[in-house]
Design an enzyme around this catalytic site. Sequence first.
Site, PDB file in Angstrom:
ATOM      1  N   GLU A  41       5.283 -34.233  10.063  1.00 19.52           N
ATOM      2  CA  GLU A  41       4.893 -35.179   9.015  1.00 19.52           C
ATOM      3  C   GLU A  41       5.273 -36.596   9.430  1.00 19.52           C
ATOM      4  OE1 GLU A  41       5.802 -35.800   4.195  1.00 19.52           O
ATOM      5  OE2 GLU A  41       6.732 -34.161   5.321  1.00 19.52           O
ATOM      6  N   LYS A 110      -1.515 -35.532   1.402  1.00 16.43           N
ATOM      7  CA  LYS A 110      -0.509 -34.718   0.730  1.00 16.43           C
ATOM      8  C   LYS A 110      -0.694 -34.765  -0.781  1.00 16.43           C
ATOM      9  CE  LYS A 110       4.512 -33.921   0.947  1.00 16.43           C
ATOM     10  NZ  LYS A 110       5.778 -34.404   1.564  1.00 16.43           N
ATOM     11  N   CYS A 144       4.327 -30.314   4.279  1.00 13.45           N
ATOM     12  CA  CYS A 144       5.694 -30.106   3.809  1.00 13.45           C
ATOM     13  C   CYS A 144       5.774 -29.489   2.412  1.00 13.45           C
ATOM     14  CB  CYS A 144       6.462 -31.424   3.898  1.00 13.45           C
ATOM     15  SG  CYS A 144       8.259 -31.244   3.809  1.00 13.45           S
TER      16      CYS A 144
END
Length: 262
Positions: A41, A110, A144
């Site tokens: 990330e 995200k 994540c």
Amino acid sequence: MRTALLQSSGRPGSVETNLKVLDEAAASAAAAGAALLAAPEMFLTGYAIGDDIARLAEEADGEGADAVAEIAARHGLAVAYGYPERSGDTVFNSAQLISADGTRLANYRKTHLFGCFERDHFTPGEQPVVQAELGGLRVGLMICYDVEFPENVRAHALAGTDLLLVPTAQMHPFQFVAESLVPVRAWENQMYVAYVNRVGQEGEFDFVGLSVLAGPDGVARARAGRAADLILADVDPAFLAASRETNPYLKDRRPGLYGSLV
């Protein structure tokens, strides 16, 4: 498809240095027969860089993407990496997949932001399932915290994702996610999950490493420790097909009972 996971934080704030780290990892991965390299990330810029996130953010087809595409084409392998994406005045925490010929295949924003730091610097994405075809596999992207929501990963399973790439900035004390949760996600959704983390101290965050590529049997094919590393494992379509035939989770679902979940 041999897949390489680059566990590294590079040098936060230095895109040039991070591209060099990625280039060196791509050379090593290609020499080992990898067809895909995944980086963590926000790898392009670094994660804990405060207001530099906005300064270094760029469009999905910006200079950073061009540089990664050149690395991918020169070494002949696909590359997935995290970066801050600018779209007008909005900044997203994004991950991009580029093919071995330098073509941009998929870009994901995200959807679940973690903590005040991310909410202060990013806008959440709105598209939960982003996929691309690569090497005969349907590859999905997630970042994540997203993988910690079972609904997210199940959506990928129902959309046919074979390999889920999860660039990550996983910090202490949440190492159980890499150790336990990710292999369970792979098992319950019958897919391979590649969870590739940052490592070491970065600002207020202590990234725990422990990158893992887990198979549909819940077994880690490769797992890193707490130091910078490049790990490799094979994603086997034949094994995946056999596992899906044996494991009844997706076949035995009763969606009519799940309305209350949404």
